[in-house]
Design an enzyme around this catalytic site. Structure first.
Site, mmCIF file in Angstrom:
data_model
loop_
_atom_site.group_PDB
_atom_site.id
_atom_site.type_symbol
_atom_site.label_atom_id
_atom_site.label_comp_id
_atom_site.label_asym_id
_atom_site.label_seq_id
_atom_site.Cartn_x
_atom_site.Cartn_y
_atom_site.Cartn_z
ATOM 1 N N HIS A 80 0.730 -1.293 -0.060
ATOM 2 C CA HIS A 80 0.095 -0.059 -0.220
ATOM 3 C C HIS A 80 0.626 1.064 -0.177
ATOM 4 O O HIS A 80 2.159 1.112 0.668
ATOM 5 C CB HIS A 80 -1.107 -0.088 1.236
ATOM 6 C CG HIS A 80 -2.128 0.915 0.952
ATOM 7 N ND1 HIS A 80 -1.696 2.395 1.388
ATOM 8 C CD2 HIS A 80 -3.225 0.985 0.606
ATOM 9 C CE1 HIS A 80 -2.926 3.083 1.191
ATOM 10 N NE2 HIS A 80 -3.952 2.394 0.560
ATOM 11 N N GLU B 23 -3.649 1.786 -7.275
ATOM 12 C CA GLU B 23 -4.288 3.099 -6.596
ATOM 13 C C GLU B 23 -3.421 4.434 -6.672
ATOM 14 O O GLU B 23 -2.010 4.270 -6.200
ATOM 15 C CB GLU B 23 -4.221 2.636 -4.944
ATOM 16 C CG GLU B 23 -5.096 1.703 -4.306
ATOM 17 C CD GLU B 23 -5.473 1.490 -2.935
ATOM 18 O OE1 GLU B 23 -6.778 1.880 -2.756
ATOM 19 O OE2 GLU B 23 -4.329 1.748 -2.324
#
Ligand code: 13P
Length: 236
Positions: free
Chosen positions: A87, A156
């Site tokens: 992430h 993302e």
């Protein structure tokens, strides 16, 4: 489709219990895979069959002297077999290197975990050129087994996370087409997905689901997104 909630450093354990309970109304009747990544101290034995609980992070070890970290043993206690790796907040705020991510990936792959592996470019890279962007993102796959059977990739864009900004649907489609050439694994989009844009994002070609942060903190909102995914599934 895969509808995933990254709760980040939000909700206490008791609030997470209420959240999961409320979300179950939606997940129980859904044909989508619903994943929830609670804060580490909020992990527990949740009584749910329709929601897969995953870890936002863990250290590649069974147990040992790694102060402040969570190992396999602690995840096993709650039957957790799903993990988020790469992430952008861990890459950029916590400073995790590609080498370390690969180490984590290989460890949890070897343990058979479902791995949601995140990639995405910062603003200056996006603004440079498409080629710069692709080169940057390809490096984030270096050392990762892109054919791993339990792999899910999440695209993302860093500049879209928590900002309310999103790429255009055309840009998402274009990027997802490129990323599918690198790995055929299910590909999620993440970054400022809200109730009002989720359906459009889910309709984009090669978008196999979404990874939602702030908007997922409201079970009703996240539940609505699960319903959208089911509606789209029916019309496919
Ligand atoms: P937001 O939905 O808050 O932009 O966060 C996205 C994200 O980082 C999910 O992992």
């Amino acid at each position: 489709m895969i509808i995933a909630a990254n709760l980040k450093t939000n909700l206490t354990r008791s609030a997470t219990h209420s959240y999961i309970q409320e979300l179950q109304k939606f997940a129980d009747v859904s044909s989508s895979d619903v994943l929830v990544f609670p804060a580490m101290t909020s992990l527990d034995n949740f009584q749910t069959k329709s929601i897969t609980i995953g870890a936002q992070n863990a250290y590649p070890t069974q147990n040992g002297a790694f102060t402040g970290e969570t190992g396999l043993e602690q995840l096993d206690e709650f039957g957790i077999k799903t993990i988020l790796i790469g992430h952008s907040e861990r890459r950029h705020i916590l400073g995790e290197s590609q080498e370390f991510l690969v180490q984590k990936f290989n460890y949890f792959k070897e343990k058979g975990f479902k791995i949601v592996f995140c990639v995405g470019e910062p603003k200056e890279i996006r603004e440079a050129s498409k080629q710069t962007m692709l080169t940057y993102i390809k490096k984030q796959y270096e050392g990762i087994d892109t054919n791993y059977e339990n792999l899910i990739v999440a695209y993302e864009p860093v500049w879209a996370i928590g900002t309310g900004l999103t790429p255009t649907l055309e840009d998402i489609e274009d990027m997802h087409a490129e990323l599918k050439k690198i790995s055929a694994a299910p590909l999620l989009y993440g970054g400022s997905v809200k109730v009002n844009n989720a359906k459009d994002v889910l309709s984009v070609k090669n978008v196999d689901g979404i990874l939602v942060g702030s908007a997922a903190l409201y079970a009703e909102h996240f539940g609505k997104m699960i319903q959208y995914a089911d509606e789209l599934d029916k019309t496919k």
